[in-house]
Design a protein around this motif. Structure first.
Motif, PDB file in Angstrom:
ATOM      1  N   GLY A 223      10.847  11.187   2.264  1.00 19.32           N
ATOM      2  CA  GLY A 223      11.495  11.471   1.154  1.00 19.32           C
ATOM      3  C   GLY A 223      11.542  12.890   0.709  1.00 19.32           C
ATOM      4  N   LEU A 224      12.384  12.907  -0.539  1.00 15.37           N
ATOM      5  CA  LEU A 224      12.550  14.453  -0.959  1.00 15.37           C
ATOM      6  C   LEU A 224      11.291  14.725  -1.765  1.00 15.37           C
ATOM      7  CD1 LEU A 224      16.020  13.914  -2.147  1.00 15.37           C
ATOM      8  CD2 LEU A 224      15.480  14.705   0.160  1.00 15.37           C
ATOM      9  N   ASP A 225      11.191  16.047  -2.338  1.00 19.18           N
ATOM     10  CA  ASP A 225      10.048  16.361  -3.235  1.00 19.18           C
ATOM     11  C   ASP A 225      10.106  15.514  -4.429  1.00 19.18           C
ATOM     12  OD1 ASP A 225       8.993  18.575  -1.636  1.00 19.18           O
ATOM     13  OD2 ASP A 225      10.838  19.663  -2.333  1.00 19.18           O
ATOM     14  N   SER A 226       9.023  15.349  -4.940  1.00 14.44           N
ATOM     15  CA  SER A 226       8.775  14.497  -6.200  1.00 14.44           C
ATOM     16  C   SER A 226       9.359  12.964  -6.062  1.00 14.44           C
ATOM     17  CB  SER A 226       9.102  15.050  -7.157  1.00 14.44           C
ATOM     18  OG  SER A 226      10.481  15.579  -7.342  1.00 14.44           O
ATOM     19  N   SER A 227       9.513  12.476  -4.883  1.00 12.59           N
ATOM     20  CA  SER A 227      10.006  11.062  -4.828  1.00 12.59           C
ATOM     21  C   SER A 227       8.772  10.147  -4.789  1.00 12.59           C
ATOM     22  CB  SER A 227      10.483  10.949  -3.215  1.00 12.59           C
ATOM     23  OG  SER A 227       9.662  11.315  -2.339  1.00 12.59           O
ATOM     24  N   GLY A 228       7.438  10.561  -4.830  1.00 11.29           N
ATOM     25  CA  GLY A 228       6.351   9.878  -4.995  1.00 11.29           C
ATOM     26  C   GLY A 228       5.381   9.675  -3.766  1.00 11.29           C
ATOM     27  N   ARG A 229       5.689  10.468  -2.914  1.00 12.16           N
ATOM     28  CA  ARG A 229       4.877  10.404  -1.492  1.00 12.16           C
ATOM     29  C   ARG A 229       3.449  10.822  -1.680  1.00 12.16           C
ATOM     30  NH1 ARG A 229       8.140  14.263   1.692  1.00 12.16           N
ATOM     31  NH2 ARG A 229       7.730  15.467  -0.076  1.00 12.16           N
ATOM     32  N   THR A 230       3.254  11.790  -2.283  1.00 11.80           N
ATOM     33  CA  THR A 230       1.713  12.382  -2.722  1.00 11.80           C
ATOM     34  C   THR A 230       1.089  11.411  -3.766  1.00 11.80           C
ATOM     35  OG1 THR A 230       2.245  14.696  -2.184  1.00 11.80           O
ATOM     36  CG2 THR A 230       0.512  14.192  -3.425  1.00 11.80           C
ATOM     37  N   GLU A 231       1.910  10.955  -4.530  1.00  5.54           N
ATOM     38  CA  GLU A 231       1.476  10.196  -5.553  1.00  5.54           C
ATOM     39  C   GLU A 231       0.867   8.806  -4.861  1.00  5.54           C
ATOM     40  OE1 GLU A 231       3.795  11.863  -5.953  1.00  5.54           O
ATOM     41  OE2 GLU A 231       3.951  13.092  -7.783  1.00  5.54           O
ATOM     42  N   THR A 232       1.656   8.335  -4.047  1.00  4.61           N
ATOM     43  CA  THR A 232       1.234   7.061  -3.450  1.00  4.61           C
ATOM     44  C   THR A 232      -0.017   7.374  -2.643  1.00  4.61           C
ATOM     45  OG1 THR A 232       3.438   6.450  -3.046  1.00  4.61           O
ATOM     46  CG2 THR A 232       1.992   5.457  -1.510  1.00  4.61           C
ATOM     47  N   LEU A 233      -0.209   8.209  -1.690  1.00  4.29           N
ATOM     48  CA  LEU A 233      -1.372   8.443  -0.975  1.00  4.29           C
ATOM     49  C   LEU A 233      -2.558   8.685  -1.989  1.00  4.29           C
ATOM     50  CD1 LEU A 233      -0.738  11.143   1.811  1.00  4.29           C
ATOM     51  CD2 LEU A 233      -0.440   8.527   1.860  1.00  4.29           C
ATOM     52  N   GLU A 234      -2.590   9.430  -3.087  1.00  4.80           N
ATOM     53  CA  GLU A 234      -3.552   9.770  -4.127  1.00  4.80           C
ATOM     54  C   GLU A 234      -3.791   8.396  -4.862  1.00  4.80           C
ATOM     55  OE1 GLU A 234      -2.559  14.302  -4.871  1.00  4.80           O
ATOM     56  OE2 GLU A 234      -2.209  12.937  -6.790  1.00  4.80           O
ATOM     57  N   SER A 235      -2.821   7.520  -4.964  1.00  2.00           N
ATOM     58  CA  SER A 235      -3.100   6.244  -5.633  1.00  2.00           C
ATOM     59  C   SER A 235      -3.969   5.199  -4.927  1.00  2.00           C
ATOM     60  CB  SER A 235      -1.959   5.430  -6.136  1.00  2.00           C
ATOM     61  OG  SER A 235      -1.231   6.156  -7.139  1.00  2.00           O
ATOM     62  N   ILE A 236      -3.649   5.201  -3.605  1.00  2.00           N
ATOM     63  CA  ILE A 236      -3.996   4.306  -2.591  1.00  2.00           C
ATOM     64  C   ILE A 236      -5.805   4.937  -2.365  1.00  2.00           C
ATOM     65  CG2 ILE A 236      -4.339   3.948  -0.020  1.00  2.00           C
ATOM     66  CD1 ILE A 236      -1.517   3.906   0.051  1.00  2.00           C
ATOM     67  N   PHE A 237      -5.876   6.131  -2.404  1.00  2.00           N
ATOM     68  CA  PHE A 237      -7.083   6.960  -2.513  1.00  2.00           C
ATOM     69  C   PHE A 237      -8.031   6.848  -3.516  1.00  2.00           C
ATOM     70  CE2 PHE A 237      -9.993  10.417  -1.437  1.00  2.00           C
ATOM     71  CZ  PHE A 237     -10.599   9.897  -0.120  1.00  2.00           C
ATOM     72  N   GLY A 238      -7.240   6.462  -4.892  1.00  2.00           N
ATOM     73  CA  GLY A 238      -8.311   6.269  -5.974  1.00  2.00           C
ATOM     74  C   GLY A 238      -8.326   7.478  -6.835  1.00  2.00           C
ATOM     75  N   ILE A 239      -7.553   8.580  -6.677  1.00  2.00           N
ATOM     76  CA  ILE A 239      -7.704   9.538  -7.244  1.00  2.00           C
ATOM     77  C   ILE A 239      -6.679   9.777  -8.206  1.00  2.00           C
ATOM     78  CG2 ILE A 239      -9.068  11.251  -5.748  1.00  2.00           C
ATOM     79  CD1 ILE A 239      -6.978  12.538  -4.749  1.00  2.00           C
ATOM     80  N   ARG A 240      -5.945   8.773  -8.402  1.00  2.00           N
ATOM     81  CA  ARG A 240      -4.913   8.773  -9.236  1.00  2.00           C
ATOM     82  C   ARG A 240      -4.732   7.489 -10.059  1.00  2.00           C
ATOM     83  NH1 ARG A 240       0.099  11.332 -10.586  1.00  2.00           N
ATOM     84  NH2 ARG A 240      -0.230  13.113  -9.038  1.00  2.00           N
ATOM     85  N   THR A 241      -4.625   7.352 -11.382  1.00  2.00           N
ATOM     86  CA  THR A 241      -4.861   6.021 -11.843  1.00  2.00           C
ATOM     87  C   THR A 241      -3.705   5.206 -11.739  1.00  2.00           C
ATOM     88  OG1 THR A 241      -5.802   7.345 -13.835  1.00  2.00           O
ATOM     89  CG2 THR A 241      -5.734   5.088 -14.100  1.00  2.00           C
ATOM     90  N   ARG A 242      -3.876   3.753 -11.437  1.00  2.00           N
ATOM     91  CA  ARG A 242      -2.763   2.965 -11.158  1.00  2.00           C
ATOM     92  C   ARG A 242      -2.560   2.222 -12.550  1.00  2.00           C
ATOM     93  NH1 ARG A 242      -5.785   2.473  -6.544  1.00  2.00           N
ATOM     94  NH2 ARG A 242      -7.206   0.824  -7.093  1.00  2.00           N
ATOM     95  N   LYS A 243      -1.380   1.944 -13.067  1.00  2.00           N
ATOM     96  CA  LYS A 243      -1.249   0.834 -14.010  1.00  2.00           C
ATOM     97  C   LYS A 243      -1.208  -0.612 -13.148  1.00  2.00           C
ATOM     98  CE  LYS A 243       2.662   0.325 -16.501  1.00  2.00           C
ATOM     99  NZ  LYS A 243       3.892   1.044 -17.241  1.00  2.00           N
ATOM    100  N   GLU A 244      -0.684  -0.591 -12.170  1.00  2.00           N
ATOM    101  CA  GLU A 244      -0.909  -1.959 -11.449  1.00  2.00           C
ATOM    102  C   GLU A 244      -0.730  -1.747 -10.073  1.00  2.00           C
ATOM    103  OE1 GLU A 244       2.318  -4.848 -13.007  1.00  2.00           O
ATOM    104  OE2 GLU A 244       2.409  -3.482 -14.534  1.00  2.00           O
ATOM    105  N   GLY A 245      -1.105  -2.752  -9.073  1.00  2.00           N
ATOM    106  CA  GLY A 245      -1.006  -2.648  -7.788  1.00  2.00           C
ATOM    107  C   GLY A 245      -2.291  -2.882  -7.241  1.00  2.00           C
TER     108      GLY A 245
END
Ligand SMILES: Nc1ncnc2c1ncn2[C@@H]1O[C@H](COP(=O)(O)OP(=O)(O)OP(=O)(O)O)[C@@H](O)[C@H]1O
Ligand SMILES: [Mg+2]
Length: 500
Positions: free
Chosen positions: A290-312
């Motif tokens: 993906g391009l920058d800010s397409s959410g790749r890092t956010e996805t990893l961080e959400s899976i790892f629990g260091i970024r809050t998820r609303k759903e999932g």
């Protein structure tokens, strides 16, 4: 326009305990040119520049600026005399404002030096920012800004000294693609003004684009200086590693098994991620493109629990695992190698061994009583050998390693935890071309053992060469999925642009 020689470094040598970092290195930089400095991790690039900039005293050799011999004793003195440097590791006053960081040590004053002239400081800051087209609030506190913006502040600071020579030591490792374009504009502007620019990077494409001359170093020695136009990528690589690199990627021999990890409907708190779903098999290397800010890092961080998820929902073998914090994720068998590992992962005062084993101490516990020195040494040595980490010993403090070699130690640390699911964010950033191969091999070894690997990378050839499948993200969503064996860069780029 190319001008006369501006900076001349002649026969520079420098040793540290156990290491001859520089051995009789010479370098000529013309005004109005960009001179790239290349070499493997630990070749001596940063050290050479630190000798110029007054951070290290050279053991021997001479440096001339506009024909006059110089020997700066501090970076302050270098800056005052027209030499600036943007460092590989940012070293900023994070609790202070942007403009404090720019003018630190040379504040404009009023009342005969009794008070800081804040108005003038603000005006001067804005003038520099406008000239460089940088959009940052001068009053903003550094720690509240992303690393890439802090890097831009550092670049503005270097320019604000009106320097004749500016050194950029891996300036783009934390910049987005847009910011890289911005930086290149700034560099071209400086070049037009006659500034001599020294540019260090491991990114070949960048080097080909921006540089007029290329000097290659190897093991602390000067190897070659050529006009950039006269060197092909393969020539540069051969000069850097001292042999022909035939294969860029190890043979793919892993065989993905059953589906292990499922990510279902991942949605972020602020809509950076929307309904992200995918799966990964045991023994599989899954790429996230993906391009920058397409959410790749956010996805990893959400899976790892260091970024809050609303759903999932995240599940392993169809059993939900909550991963509400890093601690819980580690217990569930996850590990994350972050993008900003140099800023967040290094225990500078500890040695290589401690930095390697610190996350897997349980492996070394004997009878629940003491830590086995022997196995700690073995594990540490394994990764030093596997990645050719350049260090005099295991007891060397990590902060005295070159930037790329520090990275290798941190990569070893996370591989050693033998996680069931390894999340890698730009694993080869800052790593030289030769050592990348070894890191790919280690990733493949994990897949061989049946581990699941998810890897974010901005380097498309790397994703195609290492992964089994690639999930392409766009605008925080999954735009599609491709088989890495029969896809093309074009197909991936088209998907990446889907929701932009
Ligand atoms: N302060 C120090 N103390 C001891 N050794 C050092 C110190 N600084 C650098 N070295 C050693 O000098 C050698 C050259 O390091 P340098 O940082 O110049 O490499 P580099 O070419 O910039 O590599 P990289 O691409 O990884 O940034 C390395 O072996 C490193 O361990
Ligand atoms: Mg370096």
């Amino acid at each position: 326009m190319e001008q006369d020689i501006l900076l001349q470094m002649v026969g520079i040598s420098k040793s540290f305990p156990g290491v001859k970092a520089l051995d009789n290195v010479s370098l000529n930089v013309h005004g109005g040119t960009v001179h790239a400095l290349m070499g493997e991790n630990g070749a001596g690039k940063s050290t050479l520049m630190k000798c110029l900039f007054g951070i290290y005293g050279k053991d021997s050799g001479h440096i001339y600026l506009e024909g006059k011999e110089i020997d700066f004793k501090s970076s302050r003195e270098a800056l005052d005399n027209g030499v600036a440097m943007v460092h590989q590791e940012l070293n900023q006053a994070l609790k202070r404002s942007v403009m404090d960081n720019i003018w630190l040590g040379r504040y404009p004053t009023v009342m005969g030096g009794l008070a800081v002239n804040e108005k003038k400081m603000y005006k001067d800051t804005m003038a520099v920012f406008e000239e460089l087209d940088i959009k940052v609030d001068p009053y903003r506190i550094m720690s509240t800004m992303p690393v890439s913006q802090r890097q831009m502040v550092e670049i503005a600071k270097a320019v604000s000294y009106n320097s004749k020579v500016i050194v950029f030591d891996e300036p783009t490792s934390s910049l987005t693609e847009e910011e890289v374009e911005h930086l290149f504009k700034i560099i071209n502007m400086l070049r037009d003004r006659g500034v001599g620019i020294i540019y260090i990077s491991h990114k070949m494409a960048e080097i080909k684009r921006i540089s007029d001359y290329i000097t290659v170093m190897r093991d602390g020695q000067w190897i070659a200086t050529e006009r950039a136009a006269d060197l092909e990528m393969n020539d540069i690589i051969r000069l850097m590693v001292g042999r022909e690199l035939t294969n860029q990627f190890p043979p793919k021999t892993n065989v993905p098994g059953d589906v292990y990890l499922k990510v279902d409907g991942l949605t972020g708190m602020y809509n950076q991620l929307r309904d992200v779903s995918f799966y990964a098999r045991r023994g599989e290397i899954l790429g996230l493109a993906g391009l920058d800010s397409s959410g790749r890092t956010e996805t990893l961080e959400s899976i790892f629990g260091i970024r809050t998820r609303k759903e999932g929902i995240i599940s392993l073998n169809d059993q939900p695992c909550f991963n509400r914090s890093a601690g819980e994720s580690i217990k569930n068998g996850f590990a994350l190698l972050t993008e900003e590992r140099r800023a967040t992962g290094i225990f500078g005062v500890l040695d290589i061994k401690a930095n390697t084993v610190i996350s897997s101490l349980k492996r070394h516990l004997r009878f629940g009583l003491y830590l086995s020195e022997k196995t700690q040494r073995e594990d540490t040595q394994h990764y030093i050998d596997a990645m050719h980490t350049k260090t005099p010993s295991q007891e060397t403090k990590i902060r005295s390693l070159s930037g790329g070699n520090q990275q290798k130690v941190i990569i070893g640390r996370w591989l050693l935890t033998e996680p069931e699911v390894l999340l890698l964010d730009e694993p080869t950033r800052g790593i030289d071309v030769g050592a990348k191969y070894e890191i790919y091999q280690l990733i493949l070894d994990l897949a061989h053992k049946g581990k699941t690997v998810i890897m974010v990378s901005s380097e498309m050839p790397e994703l195609l060469g290492v992964c089994d499948r690639i999930v392409v993200m766009s605008g925080g969503r999954v735009a599609g999925e491709v088989d890495a064996r029969n896809t093309t860069q074009e197909e991936i780029m088209t998907l990446a642009a889907k929701y932009v």
